[in-house]
Scaffold this motif. Structure first.
Motif, PDB file in Angstrom:
ATOM      1  N   PRO A  66       0.812  -1.228   0.000  1.00 52.68           N
ATOM      2  CA  PRO A  66       0.000   0.000   0.000  1.00 52.68           C
ATOM      3  C   PRO A  66       0.843   1.276   0.000  1.00 52.68           C
ATOM      4  O   PRO A  66       0.352   2.325  -0.408  1.00 52.68           O
ATOM      5  N   TRP A  69       1.085   2.885  -3.553  1.00 47.66           N
ATOM      6  CA  TRP A  69      -0.104   3.336  -4.267  1.00 47.66           C
ATOM      7  C   TRP A  69      -0.057   4.823  -4.576  1.00 47.66           C
ATOM      8  O   TRP A  69      -0.324   5.238  -5.705  1.00 47.66           O
ATOM      9  N   ASP A  73       0.276   6.681  -8.368  1.00 49.15           N
ATOM     10  CA  ASP A  73      -0.692   7.642  -8.904  1.00 49.15           C
ATOM     11  C   ASP A  73      -0.033   8.982  -9.216  1.00 49.15           C
ATOM     12  O   ASP A  73      -0.377   9.643 -10.194  1.00 49.15           O
ATOM     13  N   GLY A 140      -7.618  -5.816  -6.216  1.00 51.79           N
ATOM     14  CA  GLY A 140      -7.245  -4.426  -6.019  1.00 51.79           C
ATOM     15  C   GLY A 140      -5.821  -4.211  -5.567  1.00 51.79           C
ATOM     16  O   GLY A 140      -5.432  -3.087  -5.278  1.00 51.79           O
ATOM     17  N   THR A 144      -2.495  -0.856 -10.227  1.00 53.02           N
ATOM     18  CA  THR A 144      -3.753  -0.195 -10.561  1.00 53.02           C
ATOM     19  C   THR A 144      -3.633   1.304 -10.287  1.00 53.02           C
ATOM     20  O   THR A 144      -2.665   1.754  -9.682  1.00 53.02           O
ATOM     21  N   ARG A 146      -5.377   4.242  -8.215  1.00 55.16           N
ATOM     22  CA  ARG A 146      -6.274   4.423  -7.071  1.00 55.16           C
ATOM     23  C   ARG A 146      -7.097   5.694  -7.184  1.00 55.16           C
ATOM     24  O   ARG A 146      -8.220   5.740  -6.721  1.00 55.16           O
ATOM     25  N   SER A 147      -6.549   6.732  -7.754  1.00 56.69           N
ATOM     26  CA  SER A 147      -7.242   8.017  -7.857  1.00 56.69           C
ATOM     27  C   SER A 147      -7.587   8.280  -9.317  1.00 56.69           C
ATOM     28  O   SER A 147      -6.731   8.678 -10.110  1.00 56.69           O
TER      29      SER A 147
END
Length: 177
Positions: A66, A69, A73, A140, A144, A146-147
Motif C-alpha cells: 500500500p 499506491w 498515482d 485491487g 492499478t 487508485r485516484s
C-alpha cells in the motif's frame, strides 16, 4: 553547322490539393490520444509497482504494497500534467481563425482520451510484463490506479495553459489610440 536549340516550356505540375481543414483540426484529437500509448508505457516503466525506475526503492517495487499506491498515482499525474502543458503550449499559436473553438475542443477531448489510453496501456503492460498478482490479496492489490481524478489532469492542464497564454497575449497588446 550547329543545330538550333529548341526551348520547350516546362509543363507546370498541378499544385497538391490542400488538406481539408477538418483533417488539420482532427489531428488535435488524434495526436494526444495516440500519445497516450507512450505515456502508459512510461507510467509502467517509471512508477512503483512497475519497473520502478523513479525511486528504485525495493520496498515500493511490490505492487501489493500500500505504500506504493500514492507514488504510483503521482507518477501518472506528473505525466498527465506534462502532456497537458505541452498540448497547451502547442495549441497557443493555433488559437486564431474561424474554428478556434473546435480546435480547442478537439485538443481537450484528445487529452481526455489520451489519459484513459495511458491508464489502460499501463495496466496492460503490468499484466504482460509484471509479476502475476497474488490471488489471495484480491484484484485491487496489483498495478492499478487508485485516484481516477488523475485522468482529467491532461485536459485540465491544457485548458489552464491555454487560458494563461491567451491572457498574457491579451495583456501584452498595446492599446489602440
Amino acid at each position: 553547322m550547329t543545330e538550333p536549340t529548341v526551348h520547350v516550356p516546362a509543363v507546370a505540375e498541378p499544385a497538391p490539393a490542400p488538406r481539408p481543414r477538418r483533417f488539420r483540426e482532427a489531428r488535435w484529437l488524434v495526436l494526444p490520444a495516440a500519445s497516450g500509448v507512450l505515456l502508459g508505457a512510461l507510467w509502467w516503466l517509471l512508477a512503483p509497482g512497475g519497473l520502478n525506475l523513479v525511486s528504485g526503492n525495493p520496498e515500493l517495487a511490490d505492487a501489493a504494497n500500500p505504500g506504493s499506491w500514492l507514488p504510483r498515482d503521482l507518477v501518472l499525474a506528473a505525466l498527465m500534467l506534462v502532456a497537458g502543458c505541452f498540448t497547451g503550449v502547442m495549441l497557443d499559436g493555433k488559437l486564431q481563425g474561424p474554428s478556434v473553438g473546435r480546435r480547442l475542443a478537439f485538443a481537450l477531448v484528445g487529452g481526455a482520451v489520451g489519459g484513459v489510453i495511458a491508464w489502460l496501456v499501463g495496466l496492460l503492460a503490468a499484466q504482460l510484463f509484471g509479476p502475476a498478482p497474488d490471488p489471495a490479496l484480491g484484484p485491487g492489490f496489483g498495478f492499478t490506479l487508485r485516484s481516477y481524478a488523475v485522468l482529467v489532469l491532461w485536459p485540465a492542464a491544457t485548458s489552464f495553459i491555454t487560458f494563461v497564454l491567451a491572457l498574457f497575449g491579451v495583456l501584452s497588446k498595446k492599446p489602440v489610440k
